[in-house]
Design a protein around this motif. Structure first.
Motif, PDB file in Angstrom:
ATOM      1  N   THR A 360       0.841  -1.206   0.000  1.00  0.00           N
ATOM      2  CA  THR A 360       0.000   0.000   0.000  1.00  0.00           C
ATOM      3  C   THR A 360       0.876   1.257   0.000  1.00  0.00           C
ATOM      4  O   THR A 360       0.614   2.217  -0.737  1.00  0.00           O
ATOM      5  CB  THR A 360      -0.924  -0.003   1.217  1.00  0.00           C
ATOM      6  OG1 THR A 360      -1.805  -1.112   1.121  1.00  0.00           O
ATOM      7  CG2 THR A 360      -1.742   1.287   1.282  1.00  0.00           C
ATOM      8  N   PRO A 389      -5.373   4.818   1.511  1.00  0.00           N
ATOM      9  CA  PRO A 389      -4.206   5.702   1.640  1.00  0.00           C
ATOM     10  C   PRO A 389      -4.545   7.162   1.288  1.00  0.00           C
ATOM     11  O   PRO A 389      -5.417   7.414   0.459  1.00  0.00           O
ATOM     12  CB  PRO A 389      -3.220   5.103   0.646  1.00  0.00           C
ATOM     13  CG  PRO A 389      -4.059   4.426  -0.373  1.00  0.00           C
ATOM     14  CD  PRO A 389      -5.290   3.941   0.348  1.00  0.00           C
ATOM     15  N   VAL A 397       2.227   8.642  -0.559  1.00  0.00           N
ATOM     16  CA  VAL A 397       1.341   8.250   0.531  1.00  0.00           C
ATOM     17  C   VAL A 397       1.848   8.866   1.825  1.00  0.00           C
ATOM     18  O   VAL A 397       2.996   8.643   2.241  1.00  0.00           O
ATOM     19  CB  VAL A 397       1.271   6.713   0.667  1.00  0.00           C
ATOM     20  CG1 VAL A 397       0.398   6.318   1.857  1.00  0.00           C
ATOM     21  CG2 VAL A 397       0.736   6.069  -0.601  1.00  0.00           C
ATOM     22  N   ILE A 400      -2.719   6.736   6.215  1.00  0.00           N
ATOM     23  CA  ILE A 400      -3.700   5.690   5.908  1.00  0.00           C
ATOM     24  C   ILE A 400      -4.801   5.757   6.963  1.00  0.00           C
ATOM     25  O   ILE A 400      -4.516   5.917   8.153  1.00  0.00           O
ATOM     26  CB  ILE A 400      -3.078   4.280   5.912  1.00  0.00           C
ATOM     27  CG1 ILE A 400      -1.839   4.216   5.022  1.00  0.00           C
ATOM     28  CG2 ILE A 400      -4.094   3.241   5.446  1.00  0.00           C
ATOM     29  CD1 ILE A 400      -1.110   2.883   5.104  1.00  0.00           C
TER      30      ILE A 400
END
Length: 773
Positions: A360, A389, A397, A400
């Motif tokens: 992720t 995210p 990113v 989250i």
């Protein structure tokens, strides 16, 4: 003769025929009217509405013919469905296709045939409307046209029947949908009355349908919502729809709930079709959510859901209260929470979680994960989580946010289901090991057989699957028997019984079978499961036992006859000796006393010998002769015996007042009591003999006692006296055959009872015996 001509679209045609669900249906007068009319118009004694599937021709309606179906290869209609026009055979004997057909050469002696195909809207010929005569003929053009028009009417009936079935199915599905819906559903009128309400309506408001239907809905409205509700009804009466209209309804307990309505009017009937949803809690939640997050925390706790947020810039990890509850943590500072969280993840799941999280962070993909939580006490939970995210302007990113849910109950339930599935498979395997199992469809065609079935029937699975179960049927099972089995299971009932089947090699075997019908949603069987056990050996054993019993009965009859002949032959010389001795005494009236005494002794011995023969004969018959039971008043019977056996003077007799009236073999019980009472008389040595007949009712037995005040019987003789030919005193002293008590004991024990003696020397004797109730 050409066999089974088939249309090019045969597969699609059979599928279309099946969709009508018409085969093997019950007679319907609409079809019978058409066949009557066809017979009348064409002047033929026979008319049929015939439908043809892959192997037979079946008549939905017939006039003049009692047979409901024939095999397809013999049918005329198989040719009628090959074309578009009326198919006509003017003289079947002169037609090479039919001249040798059994329906032509034999009953019903068809000579003429004409059939108009039953073509559905998609162009499939499902069968034909046909007319038949036993004489050759030619239809006129008008008759052919009429036959085609009537065939079209048959198709219209089929279509109408199908549409009605589809409509009924749709209505049932809709009704079930409404009844099973958690939303409140009702039909109301613009005049303000409830017409119909569903189960959810009554469940929520707590009224019965009787209390709601036919009542004005304004009777249940909150007074403050009356005006706005009437305005909405006015809009609906003009054809407008109402979406998300809200008002309050009074429940039976007096409380009010808030409902959100979607309503639609029917301009033809004036009915209002309304779906309501109880939004009372939603409204409360909405108001509470504005002021605090308490409801969210409570909801997460109830649903075992938690939410979280992780900031990659500041490394701050934030959990909701529900998240803490799932992990069984007290609230922790952010810098401590991350390490505490990782320490509580099951070690075997941590590596996979890190891989999912890394993916992720690297790709920006949504986060999906699951893992176990391991608690200090060794217990664990299963959780599943999702995350979204957050990216900065550069597409990196930076955080989250997501939710987590405790799915322990669901996971454990799934594990339980898997265990149960394994258990079911194990049961099936065990059943296959121990029982004979077969599954057939509703027509009796095998779809499954296990190895035990193959072993006993001596067919392979390949030889059985797809075959009619009649392959193992025998003529031993009558038509009535088979019809009874079919009617039972076709009505959805379980059948149990014994059946003889025929193996592949022609041998026969017996099964104890249970046939269980499996029902579809309409309550009709769609398959049958038969579970059986092989009882061939037991049946053979039973047959051998029956033969042995028959032979035994024959031997008993022969023995009775033999015993009668022997006793008769033995008694004849005894009677001659007795008569001769009496003649000698009559001829010599002045013979010496000693000689006279000897003759008296001789006649006593002859009498004893005859009594002995009678006793032996009587003893041999006990248990071999069926005696009908009758209602017997024992007190009355005992009085009769006493009058016959006991002398008038020198004895006192007592019979208990509680002597019962029972169902018994009267003559045998008379014999028992007569022997016991006569023994009490014969051996009594007191100036006044006393005899008592007593009774006591035990839980499962009648208990009788014959008690006397005679000399008694020493204990060492208690068993001996019941043996054949055994006496205590010498026969010269007391005349006795020694067989009376043997007969008593055998009668009682043959009836399931017992007899014993309670006695001491010179202290009287009690014979106590029992008989089953």
């Amino acid at each position: 003769m050409k066999i089974n001509p088939k249309p090019e679209n045969e597969i699609e045609r059979l599928k279309a025929l099946k969709e009508y669900s018409i085969m093997d249906s019950l007679p319907e007068k609409e079809y019978d009217s058409i066949t009557q009319l066809a017979s009348y118009i064409c002047g033929t004694p026979i008319a049929l509405v015939s439908l043809i599937d892959e192997r037979r021709q079946w008549s939905k309606s017939s006039v003049g013919l009692g047979v409901a179906e024939t095999t397809r290869d013999l049918s005329f209609c198989q040719y009628a469905i090959m074309g578009e026009d009326v198919y006509e055979v003017n003289n079947a004997l002169e037609n090479e296709l039919f001249a040798k057909n059994p329906l032509v050469t034999g009953n019903p002696n068809i000579r003429f045939y004409a059939g108009a195909p039953l073509k559905d809207a998609n162009g499939f010929n499902l069968g034909s409307l046909c007319v038949i005569d036993t004489e050759s003929r030619i239809l006129t053009n008008e008759q052919k046209t009429a036959l085609k028009l009537l065939a079209d009417q048959v198709v219209l009936l089929l279509d109408s029947r199908k549409k009605n079935a589809d409509l009924l199915k749709s209505q049932k599905e809709f009704q079930n949908f409404i009844e099973l819906s958690k939303d409140l559903g009702c039909i109301a009128n613009v005049d303000g009355f409830f017409y119909k309400v569903n189960s959810a309506f009554t469940d929520v408001l707590r009224y019965t349908k009787k209390e709601l239907e036919g009542k004005p809905f304004i009777d249940f409205l909150h007074p403050d919502d009356l005006d706005k509700t009437l305005k909405e009804v006015e809009k609906l009466s003009k054809g407008e729809k109402t979406i998300s209209f809200e008002n309050r309804y009074r429940c039976k307990n007096g409380e009010y709930i808030l409902l959100s309505w979607n309503a639609s009017p029917d301009p033809d009937t004036g009915n209002l079709y309304c779906i309501g949803r109880d939004i009372t809690k939603e409204k409360e939640a909405e108001l509470n959510l504005i002021n605090s997050n308490k409801l969210l925390d409570e909801s997460q706790s109830i649903a075992k859901i938690g939410s979280w947020k992780f900031d990659l810039i500041t490394n701050d990890l934030i959990w909701s209260k529900g998240h803490y509850q799932i992990f069984d943590f007290e609230e922790l500072p952010s810098d401590q929470l991350f390490n505490a969280y990782r320490n509580r993840i099951h070690p075997d799941d941590l590596l996979n979680l890190d891989k999912v999280l890394e993916n992720t962070l690297t790709t920006g993909a949504d986060l999906h994960y699951n893992h176990r939580i391991l608690f200090p006490d060794g217990s664990s939970k299963y959780v599943v989580g999702i995350g979204k995210p957050h990216k900065n302007g550069k597409g990196e990113v930076v955080g989250i946010q997501g939710t987590i849910q405790d799915i322990t109950d669901k996971t454990l339930a799934e594990q339980k289901i898997q265990e149960k599935a394994k258990e079911i498979n194990d049961i099936k395997s065990a059943l296959d090991e121990s029982a004979i199992v077969a599954i057939t469809d509703q027509k009796g065609i095998f779809s499954y057989v296990n190895e035990n079935f193959c072993a006993v029937s001596k067919y392979s699975k390949e030889e059985l699957i797809g075959q009619d179960q009649q392959i193992i049927s025998t003529g031993y099972n009558s038509i009535e028997f088979r019809r009874d089995v079919f009617v039972t299971i076709a009505n959805g009932n379980i059948w149990k019984g014994e059946v003889m089947n025929k193996a592949k090699d022609g041998s026969y075997y017996w099964e104890s079978a249970t046939i269980v019908p499996f029902l579809n949603e309409k309550g009709k069987p769609y398959q049958y499961v038969a579970i059986s056990s092989n009882i061939t050996k037991q049946k053979l054993a039973q047959e051998n036992l029956n033969n042995a019993l028959a032979n035994l009965e024959k031997k008993n009859k022969e023995l009775d006859q033999y015993a009668y002949i022997v006793s008769h032959d033995l008694k004849a010389p005894l009677r001659a000796i007795n008569n001769l001795s009496e003649w000698i005494v009559e001829d010599m009236p002045e013979m010496p006393d000693a000689v006279s005494a000897n003759f008296e002794l001789l006649r006593g011995r002859i009498q004893r010998m005859e009594n002995l023969i009678n006793g032996v004969l009587e003893y041999s018959r006990i248990g071999r002769t069926e005696i009908e039971k009758e209602t017997t008043d024992l007190k009355k019977m005992l009085n009769q015996i006493i009058d016959f056996v006991v002398p008038i003077e020198g004895f006192e007799i007592s019979i208990a007042d509680n002597m019962p009236i029972i169902e018994t073999e009267k003559i045998l019980l008379q014999q028992v009591f007569s022997n016991l009472i006569s023994n009490s008389v014969k051996y009594n040595d007191k100036p006044i003999g006393k005899i008592e007949c007593l009774y006591e009712s035990l839980p499962d037995f009648h208990q009788f006692t014959v008690k006397d005040n005679g000399p008694g019987i020493a204990e060492e003789y208690h068993k001996k006296v019941f043996e054949v030919f055994q006496t205590i005193e010498a026969r010269d002293k007391k005349e006795s055959t020694g067989i009376g008590l043997s007969i008593v004991k055998k009668i009682i024990e043959e009836k399931g009872g017992s007899i014993s003696i309670e006695s001491e020397n010179d202290n009287g004797t009690s014979f106590v015996f029992t008989l089953p109730k």
